[in-house]
Structures are given as C-alpha cells and as structure tokens.
Design a protein around this motif. Structure first.
Motif, PDB file in Angstrom:
ATOM      1  N   GLY A 336       0.831  -1.100   0.056  1.00 43.36           N
ATOM      2  CA  GLY A 336       0.019  -0.017  -0.034  1.00 43.36           C
ATOM      3  C   GLY A 336       1.026   1.372  -0.135  1.00 43.36           C
ATOM      4  O   GLY A 336       0.351   2.230  -0.494  1.00 43.36           O
ATOM      5  N   ASP A 337       2.096   1.236   0.491  1.00 45.38           N
ATOM      6  CA  ASP A 337       2.972   2.199   0.491  1.00 45.38           C
ATOM      7  C   ASP A 337       4.459   1.710  -0.075  1.00 45.38           C
ATOM      8  O   ASP A 337       5.258   1.406   0.948  1.00 45.38           O
ATOM      9  CB  ASP A 337       3.030   2.612   1.821  1.00 45.38           C
ATOM     10  N   GLY A 338       4.667   1.534  -1.401  1.00 46.72           N
ATOM     11  CA  GLY A 338       5.933   1.233  -1.988  1.00 46.72           C
ATOM     12  C   GLY A 338       5.748  -0.407  -2.556  1.00 46.72           C
ATOM     13  O   GLY A 338       4.989  -1.042  -2.408  1.00 46.72           O
ATOM     14  N   ILE A 339       7.028  -0.574  -2.529  1.00 46.58           N
ATOM     15  CA  ILE A 339       7.568  -2.102  -3.194  1.00 46.58           C
ATOM     16  C   ILE A 339       8.510  -2.578  -2.062  1.00 46.58           C
ATOM     17  O   ILE A 339       9.552  -2.271  -1.853  1.00 46.58           O
ATOM     18  CB  ILE A 339       8.232  -2.124  -4.479  1.00 46.58           C
ATOM     19  N   ALA A 340       8.116  -3.855  -1.648  1.00 47.18           N
ATOM     20  CA  ALA A 340       8.957  -4.552  -0.747  1.00 47.18           C
ATOM     21  C   ALA A 340       9.929  -5.770  -1.428  1.00 47.18           C
ATOM     22  O   ALA A 340       9.188  -6.469  -1.972  1.00 47.18           O
ATOM     23  CB  ALA A 340       8.022  -5.175   0.472  1.00 47.18           C
ATOM     24  N   PRO A 341      10.980  -5.466  -1.322  1.00 45.07           N
ATOM     25  CA  PRO A 341      12.075  -6.618  -1.971  1.00 45.07           C
ATOM     26  C   PRO A 341      12.025  -7.815  -0.920  1.00 45.07           C
ATOM     27  O   PRO A 341      12.726  -7.463   0.343  1.00 45.07           O
ATOM     28  CB  PRO A 341      13.287  -6.011  -2.167  1.00 45.07           C
ATOM     29  N   VAL A 342      11.652  -8.970  -1.184  1.00 45.07           N
ATOM     30  CA  VAL A 342      11.409  -9.829  -0.033  1.00 45.07           C
ATOM     31  C   VAL A 342      12.359 -11.018  -0.559  1.00 45.07           C
ATOM     32  O   VAL A 342      12.245 -11.531  -1.932  1.00 45.07           O
ATOM     33  CB  VAL A 342      10.043 -10.394   0.004  1.00 45.07           C
ATOM     34  N   ASP A 343      12.983 -11.663   0.408  1.00 49.07           N
ATOM     35  CA  ASP A 343      13.459 -12.910   0.184  1.00 49.07           C
ATOM     36  C   ASP A 343      12.466 -14.309  -0.173  1.00 49.07           C
ATOM     37  O   ASP A 343      11.638 -14.350   0.738  1.00 49.07           O
ATOM     38  CB  ASP A 343      14.536 -13.427   1.325  1.00 49.07           C
ATOM     39  N   PRO A 344      12.703 -14.939  -1.110  1.00 45.89           N
ATOM     40  CA  PRO A 344      11.503 -15.880  -1.437  1.00 45.89           C
ATOM     41  C   PRO A 344      11.560 -16.876  -0.469  1.00 45.89           C
ATOM     42  O   PRO A 344      10.570 -17.581  -0.522  1.00 45.89           O
ATOM     43  CB  PRO A 344      11.774 -16.312  -2.991  1.00 45.89           C
ATOM     44  N   ASP A 345      12.599 -17.459   0.157  1.00 40.12           N
ATOM     45  CA  ASP A 345      12.669 -18.656   1.172  1.00 40.12           C
ATOM     46  C   ASP A 345      12.151 -18.265   2.525  1.00 40.12           C
ATOM     47  O   ASP A 345      11.409 -19.001   3.099  1.00 40.12           O
ATOM     48  CB  ASP A 345      13.692 -19.189   1.126  1.00 40.12           C
ATOM     49  N   SER A 346      12.542 -17.131   2.950  1.00 37.60           N
ATOM     50  CA  SER A 346      12.277 -16.808   4.393  1.00 37.60           C
ATOM     51  C   SER A 346      11.251 -15.641   4.504  1.00 37.60           C
ATOM     52  O   SER A 346      10.514 -15.507   5.597  1.00 37.60           O
ATOM     53  CB  SER A 346      13.513 -16.111   4.951  1.00 37.60           C
ATOM     54  N   GLY A 347      10.849 -14.830   3.388  1.00 40.49           N
ATOM     55  CA  GLY A 347      10.135 -13.733   3.608  1.00 40.49           C
ATOM     56  C   GLY A 347      10.496 -12.780   4.190  1.00 40.49           C
ATOM     57  O   GLY A 347       9.711 -11.582   4.487  1.00 40.49           O
ATOM     58  N   THR A 348      11.761 -12.429   4.545  1.00 39.77           N
ATOM     59  CA  THR A 348      12.229 -11.285   5.220  1.00 39.77           C
ATOM     60  C   THR A 348      12.683 -10.179   4.079  1.00 39.77           C
ATOM     61  O   THR A 348      12.979 -10.450   2.831  1.00 39.77           O
ATOM     62  CB  THR A 348      13.529 -11.558   5.901  1.00 39.77           C
ATOM     63  N   THR A 349      12.247  -8.868   4.513  1.00 39.21           N
ATOM     64  CA  THR A 349      12.561  -7.900   3.434  1.00 39.21           C
ATOM     65  C   THR A 349      14.009  -7.843   3.263  1.00 39.21           C
ATOM     66  O   THR A 349      14.868  -7.793   4.290  1.00 39.21           O
ATOM     67  CB  THR A 349      12.249  -6.619   4.021  1.00 39.21           C
ATOM     68  N   GLN A 350      14.521  -7.440   2.133  1.00 42.83           N
ATOM     69  CA  GLN A 350      15.942  -7.430   1.709  1.00 42.83           C
ATOM     70  C   GLN A 350      16.606  -6.183   1.897  1.00 42.83           C
ATOM     71  O   GLN A 350      17.934  -5.577   2.360  1.00 42.83           O
ATOM     72  CB  GLN A 350      16.178  -8.002   0.339  1.00 42.83           C
ATOM     73  N   THR A 351      15.543  -5.130   1.731  1.00 44.67           N
ATOM     74  CA  THR A 351      16.105  -3.370   1.870  1.00 44.67           C
ATOM     75  C   THR A 351      14.825  -2.804   2.364  1.00 44.67           C
ATOM     76  O   THR A 351      13.768  -3.379   2.647  1.00 44.67           O
ATOM     77  CB  THR A 351      16.456  -2.942   0.386  1.00 44.67           C
ATOM     78  N   ALA A 352      14.920  -1.416   2.444  1.00 40.02           N
ATOM     79  CA  ALA A 352      13.812  -0.686   2.739  1.00 40.02           C
ATOM     80  C   ALA A 352      12.907  -0.675   1.610  1.00 40.02           C
ATOM     81  O   ALA A 352      13.342  -0.803   0.407  1.00 40.02           O
ATOM     82  CB  ALA A 352      14.352   0.666   2.989  1.00 40.02           C
ATOM     83  N   PRO A 353      11.696  -0.354   1.722  1.00 36.22           N
ATOM     84  CA  PRO A 353      10.813  -0.432   0.671  1.00 36.22           C
ATOM     85  C   PRO A 353      11.035   0.646  -0.539  1.00 36.22           C
ATOM     86  O   PRO A 353      11.548   1.808  -0.178  1.00 36.22           O
ATOM     87  CB  PRO A 353       9.299   0.138   1.114  1.00 36.22           C
TER      88      PRO A 353
END
Length: 384
Positions: A336-353
């Motif tokens: 809803g506010d930006g784009i989240a770069p997410v790790d496909p295996d863990s679901g953790t965000t890789q950088t700020a949106p």
C-alpha cells in the motif's frame, strides 16, 4: 510519433476477414521492423504468460535500484498497467491504447489506440506486441508503434484470453480452432482443433494447457492429448489464477462443496502433486518462481514450497490482491506504500521499501531495472 496505423482500420479488417481460408493474415512488408539488440537483456516470458509480469530470470539488485525517471499520463483512460519491457522500451496498457516509453529517459516513443473496447493484456514476442481487443487481434511493431497486421477472430463459448506465444508462434482462437501464426508477418502456420479442448490457458517448452467445462487438458503443440483431469468448475482459471513451474501446473479452483482450493498437478502426468484446502478469497492472484508459489488473497501474500505445498511464510501487503513480480533471488511485492524486496525462502525484506509513498498497481522487472505503475504515473527504478 504515430498514434494510429498508417493504413486505415477498415482496410486492415477487410483484409483479415477472410484470412482463415488461406495462409495469410496480412503481409506487413510495408511496415517498420525493428530487431532488438540480442546482446542486451530483454524481458523473459515465462511459459507463454501473456501478462509478462509473473516470473523473469532477470536479477535486478534491490540494493542498487534508484529512481531513474517518473512520467505522468495525460488523459488517463483506465487502470494503467506496466505490461512488458524489452531492451529499449516499457510498454503500458491504458484501457484501449498501448503506450511505449523509452527506457533511457521515459520519453514517449509511440501510442497505439483502438476504438472497439478495452485491450486485454498484451504479449511481447521478439519485436512484436500482440494484443486482443474484443474480436480483433492487433500485432504492433515494437519499434514504431505501427500495425503490422490485424485479424478478426471469433471465439464462441470462450472468455477473452491473452494471446499465447510459443517459439515465435502465436495461438489465436477462432471458432472451434486455434490458428497458429507468425507474429511479425501474420502468415498462418497451421491450426489446432480445439472443439473438445476449450480455452488455451498456458504453455511450456513441450505442452499446451487447455480448459473446458471443468476439465484440464495437456496436449502437445499439435493438440494431441497427453493427459486430462476433470474438476468441479465450469469456467477456466484466468491469467491471474494459474502459474506453471518447472515441475507443476498450479491453479486456483473450487471444490464440489464450494471451498476454494489451490491445486498443483505434475505437469507431465497430471497426477496430484499437492493441494491447499484452507479457505481463501475468491479474488486471488497466483504466481510461481523457481522454488516458491505465491498466493495473493485479500490484502495478504502467502508463500508455499513449490515442491511440497508446505507454507513458508506470509505477509500483509496492505493492498488488494497483491501480485508480485518474481526473480530468482528476490520477490518484489506491491504494498500500500511502496514495493517490498522480499527473500523468496524466508519472507524477510532485503532492503527498505522502494518507491516509498506510492501505491503500485503493476510491476515488471528486467536485468538492471524495475518498472511500476501507480495512479496515473509510470516509474523507472534502475541500478545505479
């Protein structure tokens, strides 16, 4: 830049109206032909996916992506979507027009408009953009925006679907058959009798997948049935609710009792691979990467192991029916506010949106870049 074909629409349609009796839709020798530089990374189409937005083998680095340019659309006509990208241009769909923007600086290269109704999602194959509009298919030169050819196609008892491209051949529905044609010239190459197969949904390097009256068929390129499975659903999955991995075909469907299911079948045999029977919303988006299947439902994104169906993780995207774009190392999730770069295996965000403050409606990724639409603007994020 031309916004219309240089030959009248009436002339195009009258030429194409009788095309199925012979071997020619319309010879496009009079129109510009542009060949993209093969040494430059281009958009990777995944299994004939007409939306161009599900999976790409490109590897844009989220930590190196910065804003390169942003442009607004004048006289916006509908929901603006970034559909596909090649070495030189970004192609955007806005109701009844396709707009191409130069990748280097965002200047408008050309606009192609039509009058019959809204465009479906286009397919980019080589240097031709193929797009359906009600009963007409348009083949547009990627370099100039001029029509290579148009054809009148009737598809009774089938919903409107995106043109499917396989090995530089497009499959186009007409009556009880699918015509195969060269996307650049419009020359007819053959036809597949689809009277018992129904709607062409997806394609792999060996198989075509079809749906009719609750039955999923897998055929070779000539339409010979390899396997079939019957389910309790009378209408086909849409382009948003079906995906193909290296091993499986995954789609959203309903059980005989009305429960919504996510089903994965072995794409070579049709045997059950796995199934998720937990309730999900009716409006969903299914996306698959090399090792993960993603289900966007409501305002959440769920990730499942592509081999076992085991749930890996979930996140709240705070946007309706999130449909990510998937790369081997990163899944880019619209928020809803930006784009989240997410790790496909863990679901953790890789950088700020990325694109903080914007609400992206569509995404597309290529080597070195990520492109998005939000409201009436097109955004380009490039690797620094």
């Amino acid at each position: 830049m031309p916004s219309r074909p240089t030959v009248s629409r009436r002339a195009f349609l009258s030429t194409a109206a009788g095309c199925f009796g012979g071997s020619l839709l319309l010879n496009a020798g009079a129109f510009d032909a542009v060949t993209a530089d093969a040494s430059v990374p281009t958009w990777q189409q995944r299994w004939g996916d007409g939306t161009q937005r599900k999976y790409t083998a490109a590897r844009p680095d989220p930590e190196a992506l910065t804003s390169a340019w942003s442009v607004s659309l004048d006289e916006q006509r509908g929901n603006v979507a970034v559909e596909c990208v090649d070495a030189d241009r970004v192609y955007v769909r806005d109701y009844n027009r396709i707009i191409a923007f130069d990748r280097s600086d965002g200047t408008r290269s050309w606009t192609y408009a039509a009058d019959e109704g809204s465009f479906a999602r286009p397919t980019l194959t080589e240097d031709t953009v193929v797009v359906s509009e009600n009963g007409t298919v348009h083949a547009i030169a990627a370099g100039s925006g001029r029509a290579r050819w148009t054809g009148s196609f009737s598809a009774p008892y089938r919903p409107l679907v995106n043109p499917t491209a396989v090995d530089e051949t497009v499959y186009l529905p007409t009556g009880s058959a699918y015509v195969t044609a060269d996307p650049t010239t419009g020359f007819r190459e053959g036809a597949v009798n689809a009277s018992s197969l129904g709607t062409l949904l997806a394609a792999t390097d060996r198989l075509l997948f079809w749906w009719t009256e609750g039955t999923l068929h897998a055929t070779d390129y000539d339409g010979n049935i390899q396997w079939r499975r019957t389910f309790a659903r009378s209408f086909p999955p849409s382009g948003k609710t079906i995906a193909v991995t290296d091993d499986c075909i995954v789609f959203h469907r309903q059980s005989p009792t009305g429960k919504t299911l996510l089903t994965a079948l072995d794409r070579q045999t049709g045997d059950d691979a796995w199934q998720i029977s937990r309730p999900v919303g009716d409006n969903v988006a299914v996306t698959a990467g090399p090792s993960t299947v993603y289900l966007g439902s409501g305002t959440s994104l769920y990730a499942y192991d592509a081999e076992s169906g085991d749930r890996k993780w979930s996140l709240s995207a705070e946007t309706i029916q999130p449909a990510p774009v998937v790369t081997p190392e990163t899944v880019y999730v619209p928020l809803g506010d930006g784009i989240a770069p997410v790790d496909p295996d863990s679901g953790t965000t890789q950088t700020a949106p990325l694109l903080d403050g914007e609400t992206p409606a569509s995404l597309a990724a290529v080597d070195g870049g990520l492109y998005a639409s939000s409201n009436d603007r097109i955004h380009a994020l490039e690797e620094a």
